[in-house]
Design an enzyme around this catalytic site. Structure first.
Site: not given
Length: 304
Positions: A156-158, A161
């Protein structure tokens, strides 16, 4: 069109950072103010951008700070073109919200809430691990709950997300990984990273397979993410039907070869992907939602 304007290269760098997450943004441009530029130079830059926009009401200038030269020039430009909008407070969070299609009034409100102290303590109540029964809402989705399956070493990163979760309208992110379930620090980090209003499950491959096969996520829109494709192999061998898998990101490792901009594979990875393909799983590569899907097995054959 959105024109990002700032002192120095802040606007240019903000746009570049946003495109790193969201992909190329055709309706954004940047204007940088440097000495010995004048207000007239800024006005000329705004005019050049404005000439490319067919609808004045869609032209918005976002400057770094109020009362600075970019903002003062923007207000002067608005005097010439009353239908345009001018804002100050340029930030990556604001631009990311706009890049996902959020109306600017709502994006401004969202950006005001971004500044906060980050903590590994989570006050969220919509989290489930493999010891907590997942919640369901049968009014949301009546098809296959697994709306997207992604291999992403960053989990879950930029991009996930901000872009993928919104594009997919996911109601739950399911992280499937044997080691993360055992790490309280990594679990807390993921809980902090998950977007607001989205449920989170952190499960072992066997635990995820058991729940999926028991139809415990019917009515939900589940975005399943693994950092290692071997987790998907476990799911498939347990009987979970995976129609397609997006191989989005695999980091460089010892013995790995780069087959796409964000994907490097080891011989072990290749064997796993071959096995998944043999089980009828369609593998493709798509880093961000507005990228074209590329046949991943073709990339493997070409790169390995």
């Amino acid at each position: 069109m959105y024109v990002l304007a700032s002192h120095g290269t802040y606007a240019e760098a903000t746009l570049a950072s946003c495109e790193l997450i969201a992909g190329k943004l055709a309706n954004f441009t940047s204007v940088s103010f440097h000495d010995p530029m004048s207000i007239d130079d800024l006005l000329s830059a705004y005019e050049a951008a404005y000439a490319k926009e067919s609808s004045p009401a869609n032209f918005t200038i976002i400057t770094d700070i109020p009362n600075g030269s970019p903002a003062n020039a923007a207000l002067a430009f608005k005097h010439q073109h009353p239908d345009i909008q001018v804002f100050s407070g340029l930030s990556l969070g604001l631009v990311l919200a706009l890049a996902t299609g959020t109306p600017i009034s709502e994006a401004v409100t969202q950006s005001k809430a971004i500044i906060k102290e980050l903590s590994l303590k989570s006050e969220r109540e919509d989290i489930s691990t493999d010891t907590t029964a997942p919640s369901t809402n049968n009014s949301l989705h009546t098809g296959n709950p697994l709306i997207n399956v992604r291999v992403d070493a960053r989990l879950i990163h930029g991009q996930v997300a901000t872009m993928w979760t919104r594009t997919l309208n996911a109601t739950r992110i399911m992280v499937v990984d044997e080691q993360i379930v055992q790490s309280e620090v990594q679990k807390m980090t993921l809980k902090t990273a998950v977007p607001g209003g989205v449920h989170l499950s952190i499960l072992t491959p066997s635990g995820a397979a058991e729940r999926i096969l028991a139809d415990q996520y019917q009515g939900q829109r589940v975005f399943l993410i693994v950092r290692n494709p071997k987790a998907l192999q476990v799911l498939v061998k347990a009987g979970v039907k995976l129609k397609s898998v997006n191989v989005g990101n695999l980091s460089m490792a010892v013995g790995a070869k780069q087959v796409a901009k964000s994907v490097a594979v080891t011989p072990e990875d290749v064997a796993v992907f071959d096995d998944l393909a043999a089980h009828g799983v369609k593998l493709y590569h798509q880093m961000v939602p507005n990228d074209q899907k590329v046949d991943f097995m073709a990339l493997l054959k070409k790169g390995v």
